[in-house]
Write a protein that holds these residues in place. Sequence first.
Motif, short mmCIF file in Angstrom:
data_model
loop_
_atom_site.label_atom_id
_atom_site.label_comp_id
_atom_site.label_asym_id
_atom_site.label_seq_id
_atom_site.Cartn_x
_atom_site.Cartn_y
_atom_site.Cartn_z
N SER A 32 -3.01 37.66 13.89
CA SER A 32 -3.16 36.30 13.37
C SER A 32 -4.00 36.26 12.10
O SER A 32 -3.78 35.40 11.23
N THR A 89 -2.60 34.63 8.76
CA THR A 89 -3.30 33.51 8.12
C THR A 89 -3.54 33.78 6.65
O THR A 89 -3.28 32.93 5.79
N LEU A 112 -7.39 30.34 10.94
CA LEU A 112 -7.44 31.29 12.04
C LEU A 112 -8.28 30.73 13.18
O LEU A 112 -9.39 30.23 12.96
N GLU A 114 -6.14 34.40 20.17
CA GLU A 114 -5.93 34.21 18.73
C GLU A 114 -4.80 33.24 18.48
O GLU A 114 -3.99 32.95 19.37
N GLY A 115 -4.72 32.75 17.26
CA GLY A 115 -3.64 31.88 16.84
C GLY A 115 -3.90 31.40 15.43
O GLY A 115 -4.95 31.67 14.84
N VAL A 116 -2.92 30.69 14.87
CA VAL A 116 -3.05 30.15 13.52
C VAL A 116 -2.69 28.68 13.58
O VAL A 116 -1.66 28.31 14.15
N TRP A 125 6.21 35.34 17.84
CA TRP A 125 5.41 34.27 17.26
C TRP A 125 6.00 32.95 17.77
O TRP A 125 7.12 32.58 17.41
#
Length: 265
Positions: A5, A9, A79, A105-107, A128
């Motif tokens: 991620s 990002t 992020l 995690e992730g965006v 994703w």
Amino acid sequence: MPCPSATFTVWTSAWLAGAAAPDDVLDALAPWAEAHDVQAADATVGATTSLPSPGEPVSSLTFLLAALRRAVPRSPGRLVLPAPGDVRGLPGPGEFSREATAAGEGVLFVDAGLGIVPTQIADGVLRWTVYSVRDPGPTPEYVALSQAERELRDQVRQSASVLTSLGVARHRPGVREEIAAALRARPASLWPAGMPGQALRVLQHADEVEAILAAASVDEPGGALTATAASARREALHPIETAVRVARRAAVAEAVRVLAASPIG
């Protein structure tokens, strides 16, 4: 924990600002998995983004980039690195927040009302998943990169001292080689031209500290910690795990800020 991620990002934000080409984004993400696929979390998100819904054939990163371009022509991503008990940066309650916390995690693309979470669904395959984010939540706290870097160094020093005093950080034969091997096994990190040097340094340090954390979490061969010692070890490692997340978020935020302000002419 590896963090695709962070790569996503930085590179998508640079691309949306005109500071990178789409092929550059795809090349930077390639080391994270042999194959990447993309799917909308539900039919509503699929209709909004033109990405496949669950049950339909998956799409590719190229189509995800196209969806982001339509949704947020220039707005950068953010992020998020949540953990149980530490949900800083997440939007309000919802599927994205839940799945990002599970993945660690992730965006988040606030202006588009979208969140993206990568998960490994098979050996060598990273998916994703795109979620709708209706409530962006509060403005995330700002942590200066220099402060985050300093706190990470301080936590490494303090945690090492505590672990030693607890007798759970004794020298283990081959531990240095173990840490070096863990770093070599991480996907190669590719960053855009113009990436700020301090952000690069902090991201590299965060990777190194994670490898040390992994080594510190392993029991010595033939030995077993008591429940009390194991609990003490977890408590000693928790602050440094938090410091790694804070430092990585701060480094990515600074990189996004600099790259978004310096598009290719």
